[in-house]
Design an enzyme around this catalytic site. Structure first.
Site, PDB file in Angstrom:
ATOM      1  N   SER A 193      -8.188   3.136 -13.119  1.00 47.07           N
ATOM      2  CA  SER A 193      -9.091   3.802 -12.175  1.00 47.07           C
ATOM      3  C   SER A 193     -10.515   3.807 -12.711  1.00 47.07           C
ATOM      4  CB  SER A 193      -8.644   5.245 -11.943  1.00 47.07           C
ATOM      5  OG  SER A 193      -7.353   5.283 -11.380  1.00 47.07           O
TER       6      SER A 193
HETATM    7  N1  SAH Z   1      -3.862   5.675 -14.669  1.00 51.08           N
HETATM    8  C1  SAH Z   1      -3.461   4.304 -14.736  1.00 51.08           C
HETATM    9  C2  SAH Z   1      -3.343   3.775 -13.342  1.00 51.08           C
HETATM   10  C3  SAH Z   1      -2.570   2.525 -13.248  1.00 51.08           C
HETATM   11  S1  SAH Z   1      -2.311   1.987 -11.588  1.00 51.08           S
HETATM   12  C4  SAH Z   1      -4.469   3.524 -15.562  1.00 51.08           C
HETATM   13  O1  SAH Z   1      -5.572   4.045 -15.729  1.00 51.08           O
HETATM   14  O2  SAH Z   1      -4.180   2.450 -16.050  1.00 51.08           O
HETATM   15  C5  SAH Z   1      -0.811   2.810 -11.164  1.00 51.08           C
HETATM   16  C6  SAH Z   1       0.365   2.577 -12.056  1.00 51.08           C
HETATM   17  O3  SAH Z   1       1.504   3.155 -11.421  1.00 51.08           O
HETATM   18  C7  SAH Z   1       0.720   1.119 -12.297  1.00 51.08           C
HETATM   19  O4  SAH Z   1       0.729   0.877 -13.666  1.00 51.08           O
HETATM   20  C8  SAH Z   1       2.116   0.961 -11.678  1.00 51.08           C
HETATM   21  O5  SAH Z   1       2.946   0.066 -12.374  1.00 51.08           O
HETATM   22  C9  SAH Z   1       2.640   2.385 -11.764  1.00 51.08           C
HETATM   23  N2  SAH Z   1       3.722   2.715 -10.833  1.00 51.08           N
HETATM   24  C10 SAH Z   1       3.856   2.364  -9.526  1.00 51.08           C
HETATM   25  N3  SAH Z   1       4.992   2.889  -9.018  1.00 51.08           N
HETATM   26  C11 SAH Z   1       5.596   3.562 -10.034  1.00 51.08           C
HETATM   27  C12 SAH Z   1       6.795   4.319 -10.129  1.00 51.08           C
HETATM   28  N4  SAH Z   1       7.636   4.478  -9.103  1.00 51.08           N
HETATM   29  N5  SAH Z   1       7.084   4.895 -11.312  1.00 51.08           N
HETATM   30  C13 SAH Z   1       6.259   4.775 -12.384  1.00 51.08           C
HETATM   31  N6  SAH Z   1       5.110   4.067 -12.358  1.00 51.08           N
HETATM   32  C14 SAH Z   1       4.777   3.471 -11.189  1.00 51.08           C
END
Ligand code: SAH
Length: 216
Positions: free
Chosen positions: A68
């Site tokens: 983000s």
């Molecule tokens: N705060 C993180 C955001 C990553 S984007 C950062 O700064 O890097 C959102 C993340 O959610 C991704 O890595 C994706 O793989 C994860 N995600 C999506 N669905 C998910 C689920 N059901 N359980 C766990 N993680 C999930």
């Protein structure tokens, strides 16, 4: 020598990020500002993208996922009003940057990521920084972490069409939860507060854009 210069350059960029992107907007919590100034965001990006780590936008972290925008991380962290004694559940920890920010503000962070490679990489970065109050599990975050519940705060970093009841049930009384609620092209950032009198739900951002919370 070149390495030292790079490190200094990153420190400088981080200070500017805090001044121009956070203080000039609505981030006023001194601890959030301090922590954002401390955490080396560039260490969480893929090699070759580190020099763009402090840009005012989300960045790709591989596997179709994104870290983000710094402002969004600061905004969500500030809204959670964390205490040093809080246990936090983070769903979708991705590259681990938000995890590191939370770990410096709370007692413990329980994080869940569904993509194994991201879990591995983020664990390496978090360990390198010596953040030993983080547990990072591979799995479907929609199920939460019942054995470790209840949580004082829950941060979901991927959007859902509906509020996952299982996660809400793992929130302590007095707990706060932040989650982007979809549909994909009209996501709102929502804050849920659970107290003795029941549940309050309010929109804290009218527009946001996250990747989907996928089925495990
Ligand atoms: N705060 C993180 C955001 C990553 S984007 C950062 O700064 O890097 C959102 C993340 O959610 C991704 O890595 C994706 O793989 C994860 N995600 C999506 N669905 C998910 C689920 N059901 N359980 C766990 N993680 C999930």
């Amino acid at each position: 020598m070149a390495l030292v210069d790079y490190k200094n350059e990153m420190v400088l960029q981080r200070t500017q990020m805090v001044e121009k992107q956070l203080k000039s907007r609505s981030i006023t919590d001194p601890i959030v500002l301090h922590v954002m100034e401390l955490v080396p965001r560039h260490l969480f990006l893929e090699e070759g993208l580190g020099f763009r780590a402090y840009d005012d936008c989300p960045m790709p972290i591989g596997y179709g996922q994104f870290i983000s925008q710094p402002y969004m991380v600061a905004y969500m962290t500030q809204a959670l009003q964390l205490k040093r004694t809080d246990a936090v559940l983070e769903i979708g920890s991705g590259c681990g940057y938000q995890t590191a920010v939370l770990a410096l503000m709370a007692k413990q962070v329980l994080a869940i990521e569904i993509i194994p490679q991201l879990r591995e990489k983020s664990l390496t970065a978090l360990t390198k920084l010596g953040l030993n109050n983080v547990l990072l599990k591979l799995g479907d975050g929609r199920l939460g972490w019942p054995e470790m519940a209840p949580f004082n705060a829950i941060l979901v970093a991927a959007y859902s069409e509906t509020l996952p009841k299982i996660l809400f049930d793992q929130l302590a009384v007095g707990g706060r939860m932040i989650i982007p609620l979809g549909p994909e092209n009209n996501q709102k950032l929502v804050m849920i507060v659970k107290d003795e009198n029941g549940v309050q739900r309010r929109q804290i951002l009218e527009r946001c854009r996250f990747v989907p919370l996928v089925n495990g």
